[in-house]
Design a protein around this motif. Structure first.
Motif, PDB file in Angstrom:
ATOM      1  N   THR A 195       0.686  -1.275   0.104  1.00  0.00           N
ATOM      2  CA  THR A 195       0.007  -0.051   0.028  1.00  0.00           C
ATOM      3  C   THR A 195       0.830   1.224  -0.031  1.00  0.00           C
ATOM      4  OG1 THR A 195      -0.191   0.019   2.503  1.00  0.00           O
ATOM      5  CG2 THR A 195      -1.832  -1.182   1.264  1.00  0.00           C
ATOM      6  N   ASP A 196       1.994   1.036   0.316  1.00  0.00           N
ATOM      7  CA  ASP A 196       3.136   2.097   0.309  1.00  0.00           C
ATOM      8  C   ASP A 196       3.703   2.562  -0.919  1.00  0.00           C
ATOM      9  OD1 ASP A 196       2.488   2.994   2.940  1.00  0.00           O
ATOM     10  OD2 ASP A 196       3.953   1.587   3.679  1.00  0.00           O
ATOM     11  N   GLU A 256       4.830   3.193  -5.030  1.00  0.00           N
ATOM     12  CA  GLU A 256       4.233   4.164  -5.881  1.00  0.00           C
ATOM     13  C   GLU A 256       3.595   4.189  -6.898  1.00  0.00           C
ATOM     14  OE1 GLU A 256       6.963   7.012  -9.169  1.00  0.00           O
ATOM     15  OE2 GLU A 256       8.161   5.695  -7.745  1.00  0.00           O
ATOM     16  N   GLU A 257       3.387   2.719  -7.409  1.00  0.00           N
ATOM     17  CA  GLU A 257       2.673   2.200  -8.471  1.00  0.00           C
ATOM     18  C   GLU A 257       1.232   2.102  -8.109  1.00  0.00           C
ATOM     19  OE1 GLU A 257       6.967   1.252  -9.059  1.00  0.00           O
ATOM     20  OE2 GLU A 257       5.440   0.592  -7.719  1.00  0.00           O
ATOM     21  N   GLY A 258       0.234   2.817  -8.689  1.00  0.00           N
ATOM     22  CA  GLY A 258      -1.117   2.665  -8.272  1.00  0.00           C
ATOM     23  C   GLY A 258      -1.622   1.168  -8.552  1.00  0.00           C
ATOM     24  N   PHE A 259      -1.077   0.747  -9.284  1.00  0.00           N
ATOM     25  CA  PHE A 259      -1.697  -0.790  -9.649  1.00  0.00           C
ATOM     26  C   PHE A 259      -1.485  -1.934  -8.440  1.00  0.00           C
ATOM     27  CE2 PHE A 259       2.262  -1.101 -11.967  1.00  0.00           C
ATOM     28  CZ  PHE A 259       2.742  -2.490 -11.493  1.00  0.00           C
ATOM     29  N   LEU A 260      -0.233  -1.424  -7.785  1.00  0.00           N
ATOM     30  CA  LEU A 260       0.184  -2.408  -6.678  1.00  0.00           C
ATOM     31  C   LEU A 260      -0.753  -2.112  -5.525  1.00  0.00           C
ATOM     32  CD1 LEU A 260       4.164  -2.400  -6.877  1.00  0.00           C
ATOM     33  CD2 LEU A 260       2.400  -4.413  -7.111  1.00  0.00           C
ATOM     34  N   ARG A 261      -1.185  -0.738  -5.159  1.00  0.00           N
ATOM     35  CA  ARG A 261      -2.007  -0.260  -4.299  1.00  0.00           C
ATOM     36  C   ARG A 261      -3.370  -0.628  -4.163  1.00  0.00           C
ATOM     37  NH1 ARG A 261       0.539   4.301  -5.558  1.00  0.00           N
ATOM     38  NH2 ARG A 261      -1.539   5.719  -5.773  1.00  0.00           N
ATOM     39  N   ALA A 262      -3.885  -0.650  -5.803  1.00  0.00           N
ATOM     40  CA  ALA A 262      -5.234  -1.191  -5.972  1.00  0.00           C
ATOM     41  C   ALA A 262      -5.325  -2.670  -5.623  1.00  0.00           C
ATOM     42  CB  ALA A 262      -5.262  -0.822  -7.441  1.00  0.00           C
ATOM     43  N   GLY A 263      -4.175  -3.508  -6.039  1.00  0.00           N
ATOM     44  CA  GLY A 263      -4.307  -4.836  -5.797  1.00  0.00           C
ATOM     45  C   GLY A 263      -4.242  -5.054  -4.462  1.00  0.00           C
ATOM     46  N   ALA A 264      -3.572  -4.497  -3.626  1.00  0.00           N
ATOM     47  CA  ALA A 264      -3.714  -4.334  -2.105  1.00  0.00           C
ATOM     48  C   ALA A 264      -5.123  -4.132  -1.499  1.00  0.00           C
ATOM     49  CB  ALA A 264      -2.573  -3.727  -1.415  1.00  0.00           C
ATOM     50  N   GLU A 276      -8.303  -1.155   8.687  1.00  0.00           N
ATOM     51  CA  GLU A 276      -7.588   0.178   8.833  1.00  0.00           C
ATOM     52  C   GLU A 276      -6.741   0.533   7.685  1.00  0.00           C
ATOM     53  OE1 GLU A 276      -3.415   1.642   9.173  1.00  0.00           O
ATOM     54  OE2 GLU A 276      -3.751  -0.474   9.347  1.00  0.00           O
ATOM     55  N   LEU A 277      -6.222  -0.493   6.629  1.00  0.00           N
ATOM     56  CA  LEU A 277      -5.417  -0.224   5.626  1.00  0.00           C
ATOM     57  C   LEU A 277      -6.470   0.086   4.559  1.00  0.00           C
ATOM     58  CD1 LEU A 277      -2.887  -3.214   5.352  1.00  0.00           C
ATOM     59  CD2 LEU A 277      -2.337  -0.699   5.563  1.00  0.00           C
ATOM     60  N   LEU A 278      -7.826  -0.188   4.540  1.00  0.00           N
ATOM     61  CA  LEU A 278      -8.750   0.054   3.628  1.00  0.00           C
ATOM     62  C   LEU A 278      -9.037   1.836   3.958  1.00  0.00           C
ATOM     63  CD1 LEU A 278     -11.229  -2.942   3.216  1.00  0.00           C
ATOM     64  CD2 LEU A 278      -9.387  -2.315   1.570  1.00  0.00           C
ATOM     65  N   GLU A 279      -9.273   2.032   5.011  1.00  0.00           N
ATOM     66  CA  GLU A 279      -9.290   3.340   5.358  1.00  0.00           C
ATOM     67  C   GLU A 279      -8.410   4.340   4.771  1.00  0.00           C
ATOM     68  OE1 GLU A 279     -12.279   6.126   6.284  1.00  0.00           O
ATOM     69  OE2 GLU A 279     -12.296   4.100   6.855  1.00  0.00           O
ATOM     70  N   ARG A 280      -7.081   3.918   4.750  1.00  0.00           N
ATOM     71  CA  ARG A 280      -6.137   4.830   4.095  1.00  0.00           C
ATOM     72  C   ARG A 280      -6.275   4.746   2.626  1.00  0.00           C
ATOM     73  NH1 ARG A 280      -0.398   2.138   5.579  1.00  0.00           N
ATOM     74  NH2 ARG A 280      -0.087   3.604   3.710  1.00  0.00           N
ATOM     75  N   LEU A 281      -6.584   3.522   2.221  1.00  0.00           N
ATOM     76  CA  LEU A 281      -6.731   3.583   0.701  1.00  0.00           C
ATOM     77  C   LEU A 281      -8.034   4.203   0.130  1.00  0.00           C
ATOM     78  CD1 LEU A 281      -5.489  -0.239   0.478  1.00  0.00           C
ATOM     79  CD2 LEU A 281      -4.175   1.776  -0.445  1.00  0.00           C
ATOM     80  N   PRO A 284      -8.031   7.370  -8.396  1.00  0.00           N
ATOM     81  CA  PRO A 284      -9.534   6.701  -8.220  1.00  0.00           C
ATOM     82  C   PRO A 284      -9.729   5.201  -8.171  1.00  0.00           C
ATOM     83  CG  PRO A 284      -9.425   8.673  -9.662  1.00  0.00           C
ATOM     84  CD  PRO A 284      -8.100   8.316  -9.621  1.00  0.00           C
ATOM     85  N   GLU A 285      -8.806   4.556  -9.172  1.00  0.00           N
ATOM     86  CA  GLU A 285      -9.094   2.918  -9.157  1.00  0.00           C
ATOM     87  C   GLU A 285      -8.673   2.293  -7.855  1.00  0.00           C
ATOM     88  OE1 GLU A 285      -5.178   3.987 -11.621  1.00  0.00           O
ATOM     89  OE2 GLU A 285      -7.154   4.826 -11.239  1.00  0.00           O
ATOM     90  N   VAL A 286      -7.640   3.148  -7.204  1.00  0.00           N
ATOM     91  CA  VAL A 286      -7.271   2.473  -5.722  1.00  0.00           C
ATOM     92  C   VAL A 286      -8.406   2.586  -4.746  1.00  0.00           C
ATOM     93  CG1 VAL A 286      -5.745   2.542  -4.023  1.00  0.00           C
ATOM     94  CG2 VAL A 286      -4.906   2.932  -6.164  1.00  0.00           C
ATOM     95  N   ALA A 287      -9.030   3.802  -4.870  1.00  0.00           N
ATOM     96  CA  ALA A 287     -10.172   4.050  -3.779  1.00  0.00           C
ATOM     97  C   ALA A 287     -11.362   3.292  -4.279  1.00  0.00           C
ATOM     98  CB  ALA A 287     -10.531   5.515  -3.771  1.00  0.00           C
ATOM     99  N   HIS A 288     -11.623   3.065  -5.357  1.00  0.00           N
ATOM    100  CA  HIS A 288     -12.785   2.070  -5.869  1.00  0.00           C
ATOM    101  C   HIS A 288     -12.535   0.763  -5.293  1.00  0.00           C
ATOM    102  CE1 HIS A 288     -13.608   5.063  -9.636  1.00  0.00           C
ATOM    103  NE2 HIS A 288     -13.977   5.413  -8.190  1.00  0.00           N
ATOM    104  N   ALA A 289     -11.190   0.331  -5.699  1.00  0.00           N
ATOM    105  CA  ALA A 289     -10.870  -1.208  -5.189  1.00  0.00           C
ATOM    106  C   ALA A 289     -11.365  -1.298  -3.852  1.00  0.00           C
ATOM    107  CB  ALA A 289      -9.594  -1.417  -5.550  1.00  0.00           C
ATOM    108  N   ALA A 290     -10.742  -0.274  -2.996  1.00  0.00           N
ATOM    109  CA  ALA A 290     -10.770  -0.363  -1.397  1.00  0.00           C
ATOM    110  C   ALA A 290     -12.511  -0.373  -1.217  1.00  0.00           C
ATOM    111  CB  ALA A 290     -10.337   0.817  -0.798  1.00  0.00           C
ATOM    112  N   ALA A 291     -13.259   0.472  -1.699  1.00  0.00           N
ATOM    113  CA  ALA A 291     -14.554   0.567  -1.421  1.00  0.00           C
ATOM    114  C   ALA A 291     -15.339  -0.822  -1.871  1.00  0.00           C
ATOM    115  CB  ALA A 291     -15.273   1.891  -2.242  1.00  0.00           C
TER     116      ALA A 291
END
Length: 223
Positions: A166-167, A169-177, A186-191, A197-204
């Motif tokens: 989640t830390d 730089e690449e958005g596709f890695l954060r979205a995958g997490a 707790e991690l989802l709240e950060r994301l 947007p695609e990272v936030a959508h994946a978290a939601a």
């Protein structure tokens, strides 16, 4: 047309080599048509698949990867042929050879660590029966982000490793997490507050997110 002629069983090796050399030069110059003709499986010399083993093995030394790739799709090759195909200079040949039953685990790990996965080709190499899935979480330490992504194929990836992703730089890695089944609320709240947007959508969309938080997201969106 040149590909069809080059792949014909009636053409001489010299003519075949000249035609394919022209296409490979055009591919090197950026021709999309030449790249499609040389790299897409629909243009492979499929006739070779049904040839006797002795004839197919003569293509181990063929200078054109497309012929070696068709050879690697066979399942009846001797061990020496597999050793050579596993070390082929063309990665598409090595990937094709790796899909055979009984591929040595170290061959699969070496290939994925060097080149990552091709996710549109099923089944994935990480799903190969011989792939040691216990090695997946170690991919978090890989410098290439395309290889690091494979760690997310471990459904039990520990939270500390997910936090590291989640830390990234690449958005596709954060979205995958953000879409991983082992991620924490707790991690989802950060994301959810991620800049992409695609990272936030994946978290939601992750069912791990508490129901109350989902309701808040819908209410804030006026839904």
């Amino acid at each position: 047309m040149r590909v069809a002629v080059a792949f014909s069983r009636h053409v001489t090796p010299g003519t075949r080599d000249r035609l394919l050399a022209l296409l490979e030069a055009e591919k090197a110059d950026g021709s999309v048509a030449a790249r499609v003709a040389l790299d897409w499986s629909s243009y492979e010399p499929s006739r070779l698949r049904d040839a006797p083993l002795a004839e197919r093995l003569t293509y181990l030394d063929c200078p054109h990867a497309v012929f070696r790739r068709v050879l690697a799709a066979g399942r009846d090759l001797p061990d020496e042929a597999w050793r050579r195909l596993d070390a082929d200079p063309d990665v598409s040949v090595r990937r094709t050879a790796a899909r055979r039953p009984g591929t040595p685990p170290q061959v699969l790990v070496r290939l994925l660590r060097a080149h990552g996965e091709v996710f549109h080709v099923q089944p994935l190499l990480v799903d190969h029966p011989e792939f040691p899935r216990r090695t997946l979480r170690g991919f978090v330490d890989e410098p290439d982000p395309r290889v690091r992504l494979l760690a997310l194929q471990d459904p039990e990836l520990p939270v500390p490793e997910l936090r590291r992703l989640t830390d990234c730089e690449e958005g596709f890695l954060r979205a995958g997490a953000a879409g991983h089944p082992n991620v924490t609320a707790e991690l989802l709240e950060r994301l959810l507050a991620d800049r992409e947007p695609e990272v936030a959508h994946a978290a939601a969309a992750n069912p791990v997110l508490p129901r109350a938080r989902m309701d808040r997201i819908l209410a804030e969106a006026g839904l």
